[in-house]
Design a protein around this motif. Structure first.
Motif, PDB file in Angstrom:
ATOM      1  N   GLY A  97       8.021   5.666  -6.659  1.00 22.89           N
ATOM      2  CA  GLY A  97       7.102   5.879  -5.546  1.00 22.89           C
ATOM      3  C   GLY A  97       7.803   5.807  -4.203  1.00 22.89           C
ATOM      4  N   LEU A  98       8.655   4.804  -4.034  1.00 27.93           N
ATOM      5  CA  LEU A  98       9.421   4.692  -2.796  1.00 27.93           C
ATOM      6  C   LEU A  98      10.329   5.901  -2.601  1.00 27.93           C
ATOM      7  N   ALA A  99      11.020   6.298  -3.663  1.00 28.24           N
ATOM      8  CA  ALA A  99      11.952   7.414  -3.569  1.00 28.24           C
ATOM      9  C   ALA A  99      11.242   8.719  -3.243  1.00 28.24           C
ATOM     10  N   LYS A 100      10.085   8.918  -3.862  1.00 32.63           N
ATOM     11  CA  LYS A 100       9.371  10.176  -3.658  1.00 32.63           C
ATOM     12  C   LYS A 100       8.936  10.335  -2.207  1.00 32.63           C
ATOM     13  N   VAL A 101       8.340   9.292  -1.641  1.00 35.22           N
ATOM     14  CA  VAL A 101       7.884   9.369  -0.255  1.00 35.22           C
ATOM     15  C   VAL A 101       9.078   9.492   0.684  1.00 35.22           C
ATOM     16  N   ARG A 133       5.523  16.671   0.589  1.00 39.82           N
ATOM     17  CA  ARG A 133       4.686  15.508   0.868  1.00 39.82           C
ATOM     18  C   ARG A 133       3.333  15.589   0.161  1.00 39.82           C
ATOM     19  N   ILE A 134       3.106  16.685  -0.558  1.00 34.85           N
ATOM     20  CA  ILE A 134       1.880  16.846  -1.351  1.00 34.85           C
ATOM     21  C   ILE A 134       2.199  16.996  -2.830  1.00 34.85           C
ATOM     22  N   SER A 149      -1.098   8.631  -1.882  1.00 35.05           N
ATOM     23  CA  SER A 149      -1.290   8.124  -3.236  1.00 35.05           C
ATOM     24  C   SER A 149      -0.151   7.198  -3.644  1.00 35.05           C
ATOM     25  N   HIS A 150       1.075   7.592  -3.336  1.00 29.12           N
ATOM     26  CA  HIS A 150       2.226   6.768  -3.697  1.00 29.12           C
ATOM     27  C   HIS A 150       2.276   5.487  -2.871  1.00 29.12           C
ATOM     28  N   ILE A 151       1.932   5.592  -1.604  1.00 28.64           N
ATOM     29  CA  ILE A 151       1.928   4.407  -0.745  1.00 28.64           C
ATOM     30  C   ILE A 151       0.945   3.372  -1.279  1.00 28.64           C
ATOM     31  N   ARG A 208      -0.095  -1.698  -4.060  1.00 26.15           N
ATOM     32  CA  ARG A 208      -0.901  -2.484  -5.004  1.00 26.15           C
ATOM     33  C   ARG A 208      -0.028  -3.189  -6.035  1.00 26.15           C
ATOM     34  N   ARG A 209       0.981  -2.493  -6.543  1.00 24.33           N
ATOM     35  CA  ARG A 209       1.854  -3.108  -7.542  1.00 24.33           C
ATOM     36  C   ARG A 209       2.629  -4.274  -6.942  1.00 24.33           C
ATOM     37  N   VAL A 210       3.141  -4.073  -5.734  1.00 22.59           N
ATOM     38  CA  VAL A 210       3.922  -5.120  -5.090  1.00 22.59           C
ATOM     39  C   VAL A 210       3.040  -6.327  -4.764  1.00 22.59           C
ATOM     40  N   LEU A 211       1.877  -6.064  -4.202  1.00 22.39           N
ATOM     41  CA  LEU A 211       0.973  -7.172  -3.844  1.00 22.39           C
ATOM     42  C   LEU A 211       0.462  -7.907  -5.075  1.00 22.39           C
TER      43      LEU A 211
END
Length: 405
Positions: free
Chosen positions: A340-344, A383-384, A391-393, A398-401
């Motif tokens: 997710g981080l890499a994609k954004v 970006r789409i 969506s990735h953000i 959520r996973r990190v929190l």
């Protein structure tokens, strides 16, 4: 992409390229340099023709693929048992950037069907593996992947309306419509997400099918240009009969199979976007040092230097994120956060660097003499594609929190 000028071709050749200008670094066998040279010398000069499509483009693509075979660069990351060279993901990642510096690099070098081949090898039936995999690896067959539907958010597969109904003989009858299906116009096979049980928005009951596009009832509805570029299609399945042994994975297991594919697919896109961002950076730097006005070269102007600095910073900070995702996928670890981080980051970097390169080029960056307009289009679409940034953000946060609860 537009046809490139001689300066562009020389810049691409001088840039590498990518490994020499900050890429993943040379492999022991020199593959990054060999791939970069092949793309610059054989693929980049033909981009305009390949973009246009049609019979002439197909003929040129076949000729370039044969050159790749003769150069020993064909199907490098595809499984050896089906005719590829069997390089692991980490070795492929070392040159995937330079291969992807041109949109046509993966197709010319035979790595474009990697996702489909891996998916069908792992989840296809015996008939699927025996009948199609050799042809896919050889480049004799083309595939596409149909998941998104009109009026249905691409990030919400539970709303999938395409339906597959079981027939008395065990086959399936497929009905529905998909859109933004890349490469459907020339595909021989399409993998389709369809509902076999339940109703939207049930989380269960979704399955994957491999459908030959020559099947009665398969229809190309229309091409969907993306910001003016071709390659995306809307397709329809009007009661297409699908053999029972063309189910990919278990009935109802589509999202698990698709999840494997998406993680790798997003990471491969990130690598290719990095390659395209590096290409834009090289063009910008070459323009800055060669363009001279009444106040001297552009490279002497602080605002131009800022564009160069910010672009280099974006590239250097994004690349480790992408390769961290590669490393986790290669070892089978959970990589949702890393991907997710890499994609954004990669999508943003591509858009940022190309925009800066256009600014440094001025009006020349808006015209047909460089690849920059096409790269900008790719950067905005990035970006789409494969899920919007938002969506990735949200997913990553959520996973990190969740780890702090």
């Amino acid at each position: 992409m537009a046809e490139l000028s001689e300066r562009d071709v020389a810049g691409a050749r001088a840039g590498g390229g990518v490994a020499a200008s900050g890429g993943a670094g040379p492999a022991s066998d020199g593959l990054p340099g060999r791939v970069a040279a092949f793309v610059a010398e054989h693929v980049v000069p033909h981009e305009g023709l390949l973009d246009a499509g049609g019979p002439r483009a197909d003929a040129v693509l076949r000729e370039l693929q044969e050159r790749a075979r003769r150069a020993g660069l064909w199907a490098l990351p595809l499984p050896a048992e089906w005719g590829g060279q069997g390089l692991c993901l980490e070795r492929y990642a070392a040159f995937a950037e330079v291969e992807g510096a041109s949109d046509h690099g993966p197709a010319v070098l035979g790595s474009a069907p990697l996702l489909d081949v891996l998916m069908l090898r792992a989840h296809g039936t015996v008939r699927i593996r025996e009948e199609y995999l050799t042809g896919l690896v050889a480049g004799d067959l083309r595939t596409c992947y149909a998941m998104t539907e009109p009026d249905v958010p691409g990030t919400d597969p539970f709303l999938t309306a395409t339906r597959a109904t079981r027939e008395p003989d065990g086959s399936w009858r497929l009905t529905g419509r998909k859109w933004f299906t890349s490469g459907a116009g020339g595909a021989d096979l399409v993998t389709v997400l369809a509902r076999t049980d339940g109703a939207p928005p049930d989380r269960d009951g979704l399955s994957l099918f491999l459908v030959p596009t020559a099947s009665p009832g398969f229809r190309l509805v229309r091409e969907l240009p993306v910001l003016g570029a071709s390659g995306q299609w809307e397709i329809a399945f009007d009661g297409v009969r699908v053999p029972a042994d063309h189910l990919v994975g278990a009935r109802g297991a589509a999202l698990a199979v698709a999840g494997e594919r998406l993680q790798l697919g997003r990471t491969l896109r990130c690598l290719r976007w990095l390659g395209q961002a590096q290409r834009a950076f090289d063009l910008m730097a070459a323009r800055a040092v060669t363009r001279t006005g009444s106040r001297g070269p552009l490279s002497s102007q602080q605002l131009v230097q800022r564009h160069v600095f910010e672009s280099l910073l974006a590239l250097r900070t994004t690349r480790p994120l992408v390769h961290e995702a590669v490393a986790r996928l290669a070892t089978g670890e959970d990589a949702h956060v890393e991907v997710g981080l890499a994609k954004v980051a990669a999508a943003r970097t591509l858009q940022q660097v190309v925009d800066a390169a256009i600014q440094v080029h001025g009006a020349a960056g808006l015209g047909p003499d460089t690849a920059l307009p096409a790269l900008l289009r790719t950067g905005r679409a990035a970006r789409i594609l494969d899920g919007p940034d938002e969506s990735h953000i949200t997913s990553v946060a959520r996973r990190v929190l969740g780890g702090y609860v």
